[in-house]
Design a protein around this motif. Structure first.
Motif, PDB file in Angstrom:
ATOM      1  N   ASN A 127       0.830  -1.215   0.000  1.00  0.00           N
ATOM      2  CA  ASN A 127       0.000   0.000   0.000  1.00  0.00           C
ATOM      3  C   ASN A 127       0.863   1.264   0.000  1.00  0.00           C
ATOM      4  O   ASN A 127       0.626   2.205   0.744  1.00  0.00           O
ATOM      5  CB  ASN A 127      -0.964   0.000   1.186  1.00  0.00           C
ATOM      6  N   ASN A 128       1.895   1.251  -0.829  1.00  0.00           N
ATOM      7  CA  ASN A 128       2.831   2.368  -0.992  1.00  0.00           C
ATOM      8  C   ASN A 128       3.560   2.738   0.294  1.00  0.00           C
ATOM      9  O   ASN A 128       3.926   3.893   0.493  1.00  0.00           O
ATOM     10  CB  ASN A 128       2.130   3.602  -1.581  1.00  0.00           C
ATOM     11  N   MET A 129       3.759   1.761   1.171  1.00  0.00           N
ATOM     12  CA  MET A 129       4.526   1.946   2.407  1.00  0.00           C
ATOM     13  C   MET A 129       5.595   0.867   2.468  1.00  0.00           C
ATOM     14  O   MET A 129       5.411  -0.221   1.919  1.00  0.00           O
ATOM     15  CB  MET A 129       3.630   1.788   3.644  1.00  0.00           C
ATOM     16  N   SER A 130       6.683   1.165   3.148  1.00  0.00           N
ATOM     17  CA  SER A 130       7.673   0.125   3.382  1.00  0.00           C
ATOM     18  C   SER A 130       7.029  -0.972   4.224  1.00  0.00           C
ATOM     19  O   SER A 130       6.044  -0.736   4.929  1.00  0.00           O
ATOM     20  CB  SER A 130       8.894   0.698   4.109  1.00  0.00           C
ATOM     21  N   THR A 131       7.574  -2.159   4.146  1.00  0.00           N
ATOM     22  CA  THR A 131       6.994  -3.262   4.912  1.00  0.00           C
ATOM     23  C   THR A 131       7.086  -3.005   6.413  1.00  0.00           C
ATOM     24  O   THR A 131       6.200  -3.405   7.163  1.00  0.00           O
ATOM     25  CB  THR A 131       7.662  -4.597   4.561  1.00  0.00           C
ATOM     26  N   ALA A 132       8.132  -2.310   6.851  1.00  0.00           N
ATOM     27  CA  ALA A 132       8.259  -1.991   8.279  1.00  0.00           C
ATOM     28  C   ALA A 132       7.129  -1.065   8.725  1.00  0.00           C
ATOM     29  O   ALA A 132       6.501  -1.285   9.770  1.00  0.00           O
ATOM     30  CB  ALA A 132       9.610  -1.350   8.559  1.00  0.00           C
ATOM     31  N   LYS A 133       6.851  -0.042   7.936  1.00  0.00           N
ATOM     32  CA  LYS A 133       5.784   0.891   8.281  1.00  0.00           C
ATOM     33  C   LYS A 133       4.414   0.205   8.181  1.00  0.00           C
ATOM     34  O   LYS A 133       3.551   0.406   9.033  1.00  0.00           O
ATOM     35  CB  LYS A 133       5.824   2.111   7.359  1.00  0.00           C
ATOM     36  N   PHE A 134       4.215  -0.606   7.150  1.00  0.00           N
ATOM     37  CA  PHE A 134       2.965  -1.330   6.959  1.00  0.00           C
ATOM     38  C   PHE A 134       2.678  -2.243   8.157  1.00  0.00           C
ATOM     39  O   PHE A 134       1.589  -2.228   8.721  1.00  0.00           O
ATOM     40  CB  PHE A 134       3.051  -2.143   5.666  1.00  0.00           C
ATOM     41  N   ALA A 135       3.674  -3.029   8.554  1.00  0.00           N
ATOM     42  CA  ALA A 135       3.503  -3.939   9.686  1.00  0.00           C
ATOM     43  C   ALA A 135       3.300  -3.177  10.988  1.00  0.00           C
ATOM     44  O   ALA A 135       2.516  -3.586  11.840  1.00  0.00           O
ATOM     45  CB  ALA A 135       4.711  -4.863   9.794  1.00  0.00           C
ATOM     46  N   SER A 136       3.967  -2.050  11.127  1.00  0.00           N
ATOM     47  CA  SER A 136       3.843  -1.256  12.343  1.00  0.00           C
ATOM     48  C   SER A 136       2.474  -0.598  12.462  1.00  0.00           C
ATOM     49  O   SER A 136       1.857  -0.623  13.533  1.00  0.00           O
ATOM     50  CB  SER A 136       4.940  -0.198  12.369  1.00  0.00           C
ATOM     51  N   ILE A 137       1.986  -0.031  11.383  1.00  0.00           N
ATOM     52  CA  ILE A 137       0.695   0.667  11.419  1.00  0.00           C
ATOM     53  C   ILE A 137      -0.438  -0.284  11.737  1.00  0.00           C
ATOM     54  O   ILE A 137      -1.315   0.019  12.542  1.00  0.00           O
ATOM     55  CB  ILE A 137       0.437   1.398  10.085  1.00  0.00           C
ATOM     56  N   TYR A 138      -0.421  -1.450  11.124  1.00  0.00           N
ATOM     57  CA  TYR A 138      -1.519  -2.390  11.312  1.00  0.00           C
ATOM     58  C   TYR A 138      -1.278  -3.396  12.432  1.00  0.00           C
ATOM     59  O   TYR A 138      -2.120  -4.241  12.698  1.00  0.00           O
ATOM     60  CB  TYR A 138      -1.822  -3.108   9.991  1.00  0.00           C
ATOM     61  N   GLY A 139      -0.132  -3.336  13.091  1.00  0.00           N
ATOM     62  CA  GLY A 139       0.134  -4.185  14.246  1.00  0.00           C
ATOM     63  C   GLY A 139       0.464  -5.628  13.925  1.00  0.00           C
ATOM     64  O   GLY A 139       0.131  -6.522  14.693  1.00  0.00           O
ATOM     65  N   PHE A 140       1.134  -5.872  12.817  1.00  0.00           N
ATOM     66  CA  PHE A 140       1.529  -7.232  12.452  1.00  0.00           C
ATOM     67  C   PHE A 140       2.872  -7.551  13.100  1.00  0.00           C
ATOM     68  O   PHE A 140       3.897  -7.680  12.438  1.00  0.00           O
ATOM     69  CB  PHE A 140       1.605  -7.396  10.935  1.00  0.00           C
ATOM     70  N   ASN A 141       2.863  -7.682  14.413  1.00  0.00           N
ATOM     71  CA  ASN A 141       4.114  -7.820  15.157  1.00  0.00           C
ATOM     72  C   ASN A 141       4.784  -9.172  14.972  1.00  0.00           C
ATOM     73  O   ASN A 141       6.001  -9.275  15.016  1.00  0.00           O
ATOM     74  CB  ASN A 141       3.888  -7.538  16.638  1.00  0.00           C
ATOM     75  N   LYS A 142       4.030 -10.247  14.747  1.00  0.00           N
ATOM     76  CA  LYS A 142       4.637 -11.575  14.585  1.00  0.00           C
ATOM     77  C   LYS A 142       5.413 -11.677  13.274  1.00  0.00           C
ATOM     78  O   LYS A 142       6.541 -12.170  13.248  1.00  0.00           O
ATOM     79  CB  LYS A 142       3.574 -12.661  14.652  1.00  0.00           C
ATOM     80  N   THR A 143       4.809 -11.218  12.185  1.00  0.00           N
ATOM     81  CA  THR A 143       5.518 -11.276  10.909  1.00  0.00           C
ATOM     82  C   THR A 143       6.638 -10.241  10.864  1.00  0.00           C
ATOM     83  O   THR A 143       7.674 -10.487  10.260  1.00  0.00           O
ATOM     84  CB  THR A 143       4.554 -11.096   9.718  1.00  0.00           C
ATOM     85  N   ALA A 144       6.448  -9.106  11.512  1.00  0.00           N
ATOM     86  CA  ALA A 144       7.509  -8.091  11.559  1.00  0.00           C
ATOM     87  C   ALA A 144       8.712  -8.617  12.330  1.00  0.00           C
ATOM     88  O   ALA A 144       9.863  -8.390  11.936  1.00  0.00           O
ATOM     89  CB  ALA A 144       6.986  -6.811  12.199  1.00  0.00           C
TER      90      ALA A 144
END
Length: 118
Positions: A71-88
């Protein structure tokens, strides 16, 4: 007055980034590209799903963390915004952002369309 100023400053800093409540969200793939498939695997927040998708597509952690955009965000920012802490955590992505969860918010079904870079 000093306590009020300190409290105001803490609220401004603490609320600068608000994590999205993913429990009420539904993630939908925009297309069937490899980038979108990988972003959907990140959005599953399941390490094994991500590992299997990475193996199926033949990509590694470095490519995901350095080159993939969700969604035009780095994967770090994407995971952080949506709270995907396990995959991050599996991808070893840095997450230094503060999150605030609104416990009083009523649940509403939100549909989020996910598109990966091509």
């Amino acid at each position: 007055m000093n306590t009020l100023t300190t409290l105001g400053t803490a609220l401004i800093i603490g609320s600068s980034v608000i994590t999205f409540d993913t429990s009420a969200a539904q993630f939908v793939a925009a297309d069937d590209s490899p980038g979108t498939q990988t972003c959907m695997a990140i959005a599953s927040n399941n390490r094994l799903d991500l590992v299997h998708k990475m193996r199926d597509l033949g990509i590694n952690r470095r490519v995901i963390s350095d080159k993939l955009l969700c969604n035009n965000m780095s994967t770090a920012k994407f995971a952080s915004i949506y709270g995907f802490n396990k995959t991050a955590k599996y991808l070893k992505l840095e997450s230094t952002q503060t999150s605030i969860h609104d416990l009083a918010k009523t649940t509403d079904d939100t549909v989020i369309v996910i598109a990966g870079s091509k």
